[in-house]
Design a protein around this motif. Sequence first.
Motif, PDB file in Angstrom:
ATOM      1  N   LYS A 120      66.780  65.230   4.351  1.00  0.00           N
ATOM      2  CA  LYS A 120      66.420  65.003   2.965  1.00  0.00           C
ATOM      3  C   LYS A 120      66.151  63.522   2.750  1.00  0.00           C
ATOM      4  N   THR A 121      64.990  63.220   2.132  1.00  0.00           N
ATOM      5  CA  THR A 121      64.645  61.842   1.775  1.00  0.00           C
ATOM      6  C   THR A 121      64.258  61.815   0.299  1.00  0.00           C
ATOM      7  N   HIS A 122      63.739  60.673  -0.159  1.00  0.00           N
ATOM      8  CA  HIS A 122      63.378  60.535  -1.566  1.00  0.00           C
ATOM      9  C   HIS A 122      62.224  61.447  -1.955  1.00  0.00           C
ATOM     10  N   ASP A 123      61.405  61.874  -0.980  1.00  0.00           N
ATOM     11  CA  ASP A 123      60.246  62.701  -1.324  1.00  0.00           C
ATOM     12  C   ASP A 123      60.050  63.873  -0.367  1.00  0.00           C
ATOM     13  N   HIS A 124      61.077  64.183   0.413  1.00  0.00           N
ATOM     14  CA  HIS A 124      60.914  65.241   1.414  1.00  0.00           C
ATOM     15  C   HIS A 124      62.250  65.935   1.637  1.00  0.00           C
ATOM     16  N   GLU A 125      62.175  67.237   1.823  1.00  0.00           N
ATOM     17  CA  GLU A 125      63.373  68.010   2.170  1.00  0.00           C
ATOM     18  C   GLU A 125      62.953  69.138   3.104  1.00  0.00           C
ATOM     19  N   SER A 126      63.570  69.159   4.270  1.00  0.00           N
ATOM     20  CA  SER A 126      63.245  70.191   5.248  1.00  0.00           C
ATOM     21  C   SER A 126      64.218  71.348   5.110  1.00  0.00           C
ATOM     22  N   PRO A 127      63.865  72.526   5.606  1.00  0.00           N
ATOM     23  CA  PRO A 127      64.818  73.637   5.617  1.00  0.00           C
ATOM     24  C   PRO A 127      65.941  73.367   6.606  1.00  0.00           C
ATOM     25  N   SER A 128      66.990  74.129   6.500  1.00  0.00           N
ATOM     26  CA  SER A 128      68.104  74.026   7.430  1.00  0.00           C
ATOM     27  C   SER A 128      67.892  75.015   8.571  1.00  0.00           C
ATOM     28  N   ALA A 129      67.850  74.497   9.810  1.00  0.00           N
ATOM     29  CA  ALA A 129      67.573  75.362  10.953  1.00  0.00           C
ATOM     30  C   ALA A 129      68.031  74.681  12.227  1.00  0.00           C
ATOM     31  N   ASN A 130      68.003  75.442  13.289  1.00  0.00           N
ATOM     32  CA  ASN A 130      68.307  74.910  14.614  1.00  0.00           C
ATOM     33  C   ASN A 130      67.340  75.547  15.602  1.00  0.00           C
ATOM     34  N   SER A 131      66.317  74.794  15.950  1.00  0.00           N
ATOM     35  CA  SER A 131      65.329  75.247  16.927  1.00  0.00           C
ATOM     36  C   SER A 131      64.581  74.032  17.435  1.00  0.00           C
ATOM     37  N   GLU A 132      63.903  74.193  18.560  1.00  0.00           N
ATOM     38  CA  GLU A 132      63.128  73.085  19.107  1.00  0.00           C
ATOM     39  C   GLU A 132      61.997  72.704  18.154  1.00  0.00           C
ATOM     40  N   ALA A 133      61.383  73.701  17.535  1.00  0.00           N
ATOM     41  CA  ALA A 133      60.297  73.412  16.600  1.00  0.00           C
ATOM     42  C   ALA A 133      60.798  72.641  15.387  1.00  0.00           C
ATOM     43  N   HIS A 134      61.994  73.018  14.895  1.00  0.00           N
ATOM     44  CA  HIS A 134      62.558  72.319  13.742  1.00  0.00           C
ATOM     45  C   HIS A 134      62.937  70.888  14.109  1.00  0.00           C
ATOM     46  N   LEU A 135      63.530  70.691  15.279  1.00  0.00           N
ATOM     47  CA  LEU A 135      63.861  69.344  15.728  1.00  0.00           C
ATOM     48  C   LEU A 135      62.606  68.506  15.867  1.00  0.00           C
ATOM     49  N   GLU A 136      61.553  69.092  16.420  1.00  0.00           N
ATOM     50  CA  GLU A 136      60.298  68.355  16.578  1.00  0.00           C
ATOM     51  C   GLU A 136      59.704  67.971  15.224  1.00  0.00           C
ATOM     52  N   SER A 137      59.817  68.861  14.244  1.00  0.00           N
ATOM     53  CA  SER A 137      59.276  68.544  12.916  1.00  0.00           C
ATOM     54  C   SER A 137      60.040  67.399  12.262  1.00  0.00           C
ATOM     55  N   ILE A 138      61.373  67.375  12.437  1.00  0.00           N
ATOM     56  CA  ILE A 138      62.173  66.281  11.872  1.00  0.00           C
ATOM     57  C   ILE A 138      61.825  64.970  12.562  1.00  0.00           C
ATOM     58  N   LEU A 139      61.774  64.975  13.899  1.00  0.00           N
ATOM     59  CA  LEU A 139      61.457  63.748  14.630  1.00  0.00           C
ATOM     60  C   LEU A 139      60.033  63.279  14.340  1.00  0.00           C
ATOM     61  N   THR A 140      59.120  64.220  14.134  1.00  0.00           N
ATOM     62  CA  THR A 140      57.747  63.843  13.785  1.00  0.00           C
ATOM     63  C   THR A 140      57.710  63.147  12.434  1.00  0.00           C
ATOM     64  N   TYR A 141      58.432  63.692  11.467  1.00  0.00           N
ATOM     65  CA  TYR A 141      58.483  63.057  10.153  1.00  0.00           C
ATOM     66  C   TYR A 141      59.058  61.647  10.257  1.00  0.00           C
ATOM     67  N   LEU A 142      60.156  61.507  10.986  1.00  0.00           N
ATOM     68  CA  LEU A 142      60.789  60.197  11.119  1.00  0.00           C
ATOM     69  C   LEU A 142      59.909  59.223  11.882  1.00  0.00           C
ATOM     70  N   ALA A 143      59.146  59.730  12.840  1.00  0.00           N
ATOM     71  CA  ALA A 143      58.284  58.848  13.628  1.00  0.00           C
ATOM     72  C   ALA A 143      57.172  58.249  12.785  1.00  0.00           C
ATOM     73  N   LEU A 144      56.763  58.941  11.723  1.00  0.00           N
ATOM     74  CA  LEU A 144      55.612  58.513  10.935  1.00  0.00           C
ATOM     75  C   LEU A 144      55.996  57.736   9.683  1.00  0.00           C
ATOM     76  N   VAL A 145      57.292  57.521   9.453  1.00  0.00           N
ATOM     77  CA  VAL A 145      57.713  56.724   8.299  1.00  0.00           C
ATOM     78  C   VAL A 145      57.356  55.260   8.555  1.00  0.00           C
ATOM     79  N   THR A 146      56.606  54.665   7.629  1.00  0.00           N
ATOM     80  CA  THR A 146      56.180  53.271   7.749  1.00  0.00           C
ATOM     81  C   THR A 146      56.555  52.519   6.481  1.00  0.00           C
ATOM     82  N   PRO A 147      56.502  51.181   6.504  1.00  0.00           N
ATOM     83  CA  PRO A 147      56.851  50.418   5.292  1.00  0.00           C
ATOM     84  C   PRO A 147      56.010  50.775   4.083  1.00  0.00           C
ATOM     85  N   ASP A 148      54.767  51.223   4.264  1.00  0.00           N
ATOM     86  CA  ASP A 148      53.939  51.622   3.129  1.00  0.00           C
ATOM     87  C   ASP A 148      53.862  53.137   2.996  1.00  0.00           C
ATOM     88  N   PHE A 149      54.858  53.838   3.589  1.00  0.00           N
ATOM     89  CA  PHE A 149      54.850  55.300   3.602  1.00  0.00           C
ATOM     90  C   PHE A 149      54.931  55.865   2.187  1.00  0.00           C
TER      91      PHE A 149
END
Length: 331
Positions: free
Chosen positions: A293-322
Amino acid sequence: MNPPNEYKPVFTVSFYNRTLHLTREGGGFIFLVFGVGLGAINTGNNLLYLILAMCCSFIAVSGILSEHTLRNIRIRASLPKTIYPGDAYPIQIQVHNDKKRSSSYSCYVEFPPDSQGRYRVEPALYFFQIPARTTVEKTALLTARKRGRLRIRYAQLRTRFPFGFFIKTRLVPVDVETLVFPVIKDVELPDPTDIAEEGEGVISQRGDDLFALREFRPGDTLSAVHWKSSAKTGNLRVKEFAHGGFHSFTLFLNVINPETQRMVASDILERRISETASLAYHLMRRGDEVRLKTHDHESPSANSEAHLESILTYLALVTPDFRTKTTENNG
């Protein structure tokens, strides 16, 4: 033969996607040519004129053959879809010679240093011969240093063929892309019975997988009270969950400074992203369900490789002007 990474060019000139480096050997040869030419002019010796013509022909032949070697060469590269910074990943290099009859000789393929220091590729790959209408494949190692999208547009194709007087370089498009996840480090995983306030990181566990019931203690929250058991005994009893996996955690990533309502400093941002990614990675490897959960995003609660990849993808793309980009896109 070692790649020409540490040579010191005597003279460099660039033209039409070609860069020509005069080597120390080439500089000595040209100096010799000038000497022979001056001697021929001063003495009028026909033999010196013949030697001068032969030396000039060497230079001309060197330029023609090196250009022929670099022509009609295609380079393809492939990388894993996602990588982690600090680890070396194989980058497959395929060099294809489109010429119909002639081979290319003594070529190096390397990637220019990144101006922002986001990655490095080593070593330079040496190809002694690339036959006509043939693809030759080799592997180098890419190491990323920063999270985010990583795109490599060009590779350098260079040769010293045939005499080593010049090093001619050509930029060849490769256009390979990958996503660099945040740094995953060792972190202390939260106890499934820990409860924290929203915005502080991990908040609470979810589910009815009880390990034991115990008496209510000062500091326990009412959400942890087992009301049915408390009603039967007349005393408040609290649910205690088993340690380990199979619980649900919410991770809060706070990237906004509440005082300025702007993105936090870059070093703080990187540290928080790395800690959040590390918690998500290790919790899900332990078997827990994770929600981000962030100021503008909330993911579902899950445990899977696809869910982990989606979380890491979101975090990888956070930038200072995000936040600004997100607001503009939503608008």
